[in-house]
Design an enzyme around this catalytic site. Structure first.
Site, PDB file in Angstrom:
ATOM      1  N   SER A 128      -0.651  -3.573   1.443  1.00  0.00           N
ATOM      2  CA  SER A 128      -1.443  -3.354   2.618  1.00  0.00           C
ATOM      3  C   SER A 128      -2.811  -2.222   2.056  1.00  0.00           C
ATOM      4  O   SER A 128      -3.725  -2.166   3.107  1.00  0.00           O
ATOM      5  CB  SER A 128      -0.805  -2.573   3.336  1.00  0.00           C
ATOM      6  OG  SER A 128      -0.412  -3.139   4.629  1.00  0.00           O
TER       7      SER A 128
ATOM      8  N   LYS B 141      -5.999  -3.566   2.775  1.00  0.00           N
ATOM      9  CA  LYS B 141      -6.825  -3.520   4.035  1.00  0.00           C
ATOM     10  C   LYS B 141      -7.971  -2.495   4.102  1.00  0.00           C
ATOM     11  O   LYS B 141      -8.883  -2.690   5.023  1.00  0.00           O
ATOM     12  CB  LYS B 141      -5.431  -2.972   5.293  1.00  0.00           C
ATOM     13  CG  LYS B 141      -4.809  -4.229   5.392  1.00  0.00           C
ATOM     14  CD  LYS B 141      -3.315  -3.534   6.226  1.00  0.00           C
ATOM     15  CE  LYS B 141      -2.456  -4.819   6.295  1.00  0.00           C
ATOM     16  NZ  LYS B 141      -1.004  -4.670   6.464  1.00  0.00           N
TER      17      LYS B 141
ATOM     18  N   TYR C 258      -5.799 -13.315   3.692  1.00  0.00           N
ATOM     19  CA  TYR C 258      -5.209 -12.179   3.803  1.00  0.00           C
ATOM     20  C   TYR C 258      -3.936 -12.124   2.702  1.00  0.00           C
ATOM     21  O   TYR C 258      -3.955 -11.042   1.966  1.00  0.00           O
ATOM     22  CB  TYR C 258      -4.686 -12.160   5.005  1.00  0.00           C
ATOM     23  CG  TYR C 258      -3.673 -11.069   5.299  1.00  0.00           C
ATOM     24  CD1 TYR C 258      -4.125  -9.739   5.667  1.00  0.00           C
ATOM     25  CD2 TYR C 258      -2.279 -11.355   5.536  1.00  0.00           C
ATOM     26  CE1 TYR C 258      -3.141  -8.941   5.979  1.00  0.00           C
ATOM     27  CE2 TYR C 258      -1.287 -10.316   5.655  1.00  0.00           C
ATOM     28  CZ  TYR C 258      -1.766  -9.059   5.778  1.00  0.00           C
ATOM     29  OH  TYR C 258      -0.963  -7.914   5.953  1.00  0.00           O
TER      30      TYR C 258
ATOM     31  N   TYR D 271       1.549   3.811   8.078  1.00  0.00           N
ATOM     32  CA  TYR D 271       2.564   3.108   8.965  1.00  0.00           C
ATOM     33  C   TYR D 271       2.761   3.952  10.189  1.00  0.00           C
ATOM     34  O   TYR D 271       1.898   4.988  10.613  1.00  0.00           O
ATOM     35  CB  TYR D 271       3.672   2.661   8.243  1.00  0.00           C
ATOM     36  CG  TYR D 271       3.437   1.599   7.181  1.00  0.00           C
ATOM     37  CD1 TYR D 271       2.971   0.529   7.259  1.00  0.00           C
ATOM     38  CD2 TYR D 271       3.680   2.081   5.728  1.00  0.00           C
ATOM     39  CE1 TYR D 271       2.570  -0.316   6.168  1.00  0.00           C
ATOM     40  CE2 TYR D 271       3.505   1.436   4.754  1.00  0.00           C
ATOM     41  CZ  TYR D 271       2.857   0.053   4.990  1.00  0.00           C
ATOM     42  OH  TYR D 271       2.375  -0.613   3.882  1.00  0.00           O
TER      43      TYR D 271
ATOM     44  N   VAL E 266       3.581  -2.019   0.630  1.00  0.00           N
ATOM     45  CA  VAL E 266       5.247  -2.209   0.443  1.00  0.00           C
ATOM     46  C   VAL E 266       5.129  -2.592  -1.039  1.00  0.00           C
ATOM     47  O   VAL E 266       6.520  -2.665  -1.382  1.00  0.00           O
ATOM     48  CB  VAL E 266       5.588  -3.139   1.388  1.00  0.00           C
ATOM     49  CG1 VAL E 266       5.625  -2.708   2.771  1.00  0.00           C
ATOM     50  CG2 VAL E 266       4.804  -4.426   1.447  1.00  0.00           C
TER      51      VAL E 266
END
Ligand code: GLU
Length: 333
Positions: free
Chosen positions: A78, A81, A202, A254, A272
């Protein structure tokens, strides 16, 4: 725990104080690895060593600290991102980017589909899967994966980043939920590229193989308002970086982002794969400006929210001891 350095010492922590703080943080964090678990919903990730832990600090004045597993390669997940958002802001601008994705914390799990279908047509923010998939769709027609990899290498100050083919294949095979998000966005007519092309890019961005040091590199670029302090290259405008830091602060951890904001208070993003990237206003001041600090951590044992359990504990210690919380207004005394 004391919150300041002893009286009679220099106003700001010395290099030795900083080194001691990081060593203590490493030792504190390491204790917690046994309480977490490695991610296994992407089968390939379950192979990580749950006891691994490392911290890398890069300071804008050229100092660095490396403790533990800082050379181990793992997938960025992540944390990509942040890079996707940076590229979108740089090439499509603020207005265009945020006319396709919102900037609100969602309070839901990273892979949630719920509010997207019931409350909103646009994903809540670029740090959750739906928002990142949407952000990638803004880029997928203009940039190849090789170009995106080039940006990632620049942003992480790491020319050795490559695609981890095994993790990519593993995620692509099992990532039905993310594929569903991509098609849901298409069904709402908001996705900006082909859903398969988007989701493939992605997945590839999530499967970039980095180290704690690469994440410290990304942290220092963000802490230093978009400029690589080592070669003076400007990668992205400071106003965009302020936006990125804000979104990392409010949405980067998160559904623990609120509590992390209170306890640690440093713009951060976790993944993660066990990585954590932090962009800190360093504890020292040079010529009236804080010396920026990038901190990269790796600890694949995750807590219930999906954050690296050891890394969060270590950052709590570092931020408290070095007064790096963005809302800590007290001067060192
Ligand atoms: N590739 C992962 C996924 O989409 C990223 C998740 C994460 O690191 O939060 O499920």
């Amino acid at each position: 725990m004391h919150s300041t350095f002893e009286r009679g010492r220099p106003m700001y922590p010395s290099k030795e104080d900083i080194k001691t703080t990081f060593t203590e943080a490493y030792e504190n964090g390491l204790e917690f690895t046994k309480d977490g678990a490695v991610a296994d919903y992407i089968p390939e990730l379950s192979k990580a060593d749950p006891n691994a832990f490392g911290i890398y600090m890069m300071s804008g004045d050229g100092d660095s600290i490396s403790i533990g597993d800082t050379e181990t390669r793992f997938t960025i997940q992540s944390i990509s991102k942040v890079i996707n958002l940076a590229i979108s802001l740089k090439y499509r601008g603020f207005r265009d980017t945020f006319s396709h994705v919102m900037m609100e914390p969602s309070g839901d799990a990273f892979n949630s589909i719920l509010k997207l279908d019931t409350r909103s047509n646009l994903p809540f923010n670029p740090m959750i899967n739906a928002g990142a998939i949407q952000t990638v769709s803004l880029l997928a027609d203009d940039f190849s994966f090789e170009e995106m990899l080039g940006f990632a290498r620049d942003f992480c100050i790491d020319p050795d980043i490559t695609l981890d083919e095994d993790v990519y294949r593993s995620e692509s095979k099992t990532g039905d939920r993310n594929r569903a998000i991509s098609y849901l966005l298409k069904s709402k007519d908001v996705l900006q590229s082909d859903p398969e092309r988007t989701i493939d890019l992605y997945f590839k961005m999530c499967s970039l193989s980095v180290t704690a040091k690469s994440l410290a590199g990304l942290g220092i670029i963000i802490a230093n308002s978009g400029m690589n302090p080592f070669n003076g290259k400007h990668l992205i405008a400071p106003d965009y970086v302020r936006t990125i830091r804000s979104i990392m602060f409010t949405c980067g951890m998160y559904d623990f982002s609120g509590e992390y904001g209170v306890r640690v208070g440093v713009p951060s993003k976790s993944g993660v794969g066990g990585g954590l990237c932090c962009a800190a206003k360093g504890p020292n001041v040079k010529e009236g400006h804080p010396v920026p600090m990038g901190i990269g951590l790796y600890g694949p044992a995750l807590d219930q929210f999906g954050n690296s359990i050891a890394s969060v504990k270590a950052m709590e210690h570092i931020s408290h001891r070095l007064r790096m919380h963005v809302f800590d207004y007290r001067p060192f005394d």
